[in-house]
Design an enzyme around this catalytic site. Structure first.
Site, mmCIF file in Angstrom:
data_model
loop_
_atom_site.group_PDB
_atom_site.id
_atom_site.type_symbol
_atom_site.label_atom_id
_atom_site.label_comp_id
_atom_site.label_asym_id
_atom_site.label_seq_id
_atom_site.Cartn_x
_atom_site.Cartn_y
_atom_site.Cartn_z
ATOM 1 N N GLY A 115 3.358 -1.215 4.201
ATOM 2 C CA GLY A 115 3.273 0.193 3.820
ATOM 3 C C GLY A 115 4.657 0.685 3.444
ATOM 4 O O GLY A 115 5.059 0.641 2.279
ATOM 5 N N HIS A 162 -9.041 1.244 5.797
ATOM 6 C CA HIS A 162 -7.744 1.524 6.432
ATOM 7 C C HIS A 162 -7.923 2.498 7.606
ATOM 8 O O HIS A 162 -8.720 3.437 7.531
ATOM 9 C CB HIS A 162 -6.767 2.117 5.406
ATOM 10 C CG HIS A 162 -5.357 2.065 5.881
ATOM 11 N ND1 HIS A 162 -4.871 2.936 6.810
ATOM 12 C CD2 HIS A 162 -4.342 1.219 5.591
ATOM 13 C CE1 HIS A 162 -3.606 2.641 7.073
ATOM 14 N NE2 HIS A 162 -3.264 1.586 6.341
ATOM 15 N N LYS A 201 0.091 4.373 -0.180
ATOM 16 C CA LYS A 201 -0.483 5.558 0.471
ATOM 17 C C LYS A 201 -0.331 6.795 -0.438
ATOM 18 O O LYS A 201 -0.458 6.673 -1.656
ATOM 19 C CB LYS A 201 0.155 5.756 1.849
ATOM 20 C CG LYS A 201 0.059 4.464 2.680
ATOM 21 C CD LYS A 201 0.401 4.651 4.121
ATOM 22 C CE LYS A 201 0.243 3.320 4.846
ATOM 23 N NZ LYS A 201 0.473 3.390 6.266
ATOM 24 N N GLU A 255 -5.184 -5.812 10.852
ATOM 25 C CA GLU A 255 -4.250 -4.705 11.072
ATOM 26 C C GLU A 255 -4.727 -3.860 12.250
ATOM 27 O O GLU A 255 -5.564 -2.963 12.081
ATOM 28 C CB GLU A 255 -4.152 -3.871 9.788
ATOM 29 C CG GLU A 255 -3.171 -2.738 9.886
ATOM 30 C CD GLU A 255 -2.792 -2.179 8.520
ATOM 31 O OE1 GLU A 255 -2.007 -2.829 7.825
ATOM 32 O OE2 GLU A 255 -3.288 -1.109 8.152
ATOM 33 N N ASN A 291 0.876 -1.178 0.000
ATOM 34 C CA ASN A 291 0.000 0.000 0.000
ATOM 35 C C ASN A 291 0.912 1.227 0.000
ATOM 36 O O ASN A 291 1.598 1.485 0.986
ATOM 37 C CB ASN A 291 -0.891 -0.044 1.250
ATOM 38 C CG ASN A 291 -1.632 1.264 1.480
ATOM 39 O OD1 ASN A 291 -1.710 2.111 0.589
ATOM 40 N ND2 ASN A 291 -2.180 1.428 2.678
HETATM 41 P P1 PGA Z 1 3.460 0.296 7.597
HETATM 42 O O1 PGA Z 1 1.995 0.589 7.023
HETATM 43 O O2 PGA Z 1 3.870 -1.047 7.006
HETATM 44 O O3 PGA Z 1 4.295 1.398 7.121
HETATM 45 O O4 PGA Z 1 3.316 0.191 9.090
HETATM 46 C C1 PGA Z 1 1.053 -0.436 7.069
HETATM 47 C C2 PGA Z 1 -0.296 0.025 6.638
HETATM 48 O O5 PGA Z 1 -0.663 1.177 6.901
HETATM 49 O O6 PGA Z 1 -1.038 -0.767 6.035
#
Ligand code: PGA
Length: 259
Positions: free
Chosen positions: A235, A97, A12, A168, A10
């Site tokens: 992420g 999310h 973002k 998550e 992801n």
């Molecule tokens: P991160 O993000 O791996 O940077 O902790 C995970 C997410 O938001 O799905």
């Protein structure tokens, strides 16, 4: 039942079109035959969906949108519908999310509407579920079940069978380490058992469940020893082609060793 292992990135609100295409080139070069063993899903920003879909012509890598609108069409300036992301090349939509819950006040009922719009557009929902910050350990199971009940309202077993889930917890995102394996194992097991009890054993056994939250190559192996974890979502490490290929390799070794 053997479930397809999955790896999801992801991105973002990062990655220009040029950065997205550069990632793809480096990632695909290194991933090679791993892509036949692990289903990789990349979720770029909307702006990079179409150029990535064009670059992925004939590749087994699939694309996901990071969310979609809760409405199908109409005068909603700034919104992007499931039909439009499908048109741009998305096969999946990531829904629920914690960052949308935090910053855009998204609630379970909205996630549920988005999931309906996603299936109507012919693409598959990936539902993020997990307890919010501050939920007491003894309330975690209850919180997860209430969330699942709300986000899955009105779906048939056949529709749920086409979805994927990511466990998550809110507090596991953007920190140094993922949730502890015992916690992840308990969360994923609860989701699978609940799906089986509501939609039948076959659905419970078939649906892929990933873990997400501060996933990195260093922690991937121990998360994949858990029987209900079919893959990982990343992420920060999902934007680094070298780290992400290591995550995909670890998933292949743990979940598709003889393919
Ligand atoms: P991160 O993000 O791996 O940077 O902790 C995970 C997410 O938001 O799905």
């Amino acid at each position: 039942m053997v479930r397809q292992p999955l790896a999801l990135a992801n991105w973002k609100m990062e990655m220009t079109i040029a950065e997205s295409l550069a990632f793809l080139e480096r990632f695909q070069d290194q991933a090679g035959e791993l892509l036949t063993r692990v289903q990789v899903i990349l979720c770029p920003p909307y702006t990079a969906l179409k150029p990535m879909a064009q670059a992925l012509h004939n590749s087994p890598i699939q694309l996901g949108a990071q969310t979609v609108s809760a409405v199908a069409s109409g005068p909603y300036t700034g919104e992007v519908s499931a039909r439009l992301v499908a048109d741009a090349g998305a096969h999946w939509a990531l829904l629920g999310h914690w960052e949308l819950r935090r910053h855009q006040e998204e609630i379970d009922e909205t996630v549920n509407r988005k999931a309906h719009r996603t299936l109507e557009a012919g693409i598959r929902p990936i539902l993020l579920v997990g307890e919010e910050n501050g939920v007491a350990p003894e309330r975690t199971a209850r919180a997860l079940i209430e969330q699942l009940t709300r986000v899955l309202r009105g779906f048939t077993a056949g529709q749920v069978a086409s979805m994927a889930f990511i466990y998550e917890p809110e507090w596991a995102i953007g920190v140094a380490e993922p949730a502890a394996p015992e916690h992840v194992g308990a969360g994923c097991r609860l989701i699978r058992r609940w799906l089986a009890s509501c939609y039948g054993q076959e659905v419970g056994q078939r649906v892929p469940i990933l873990y997400g939250g501060s996933v990195s190559p260093a922690y991937a192996q121990r998360l994949l020893t858990l029987p209900d974890v079919d893959g990982l979502g990343a992420g920060r490490k999902g934007r680094d082609p070298d780290a992400f290929v290591q995550i995909v390799r670890t998933i292949a070794q743990a979940r598709a060793p003889n393919a």
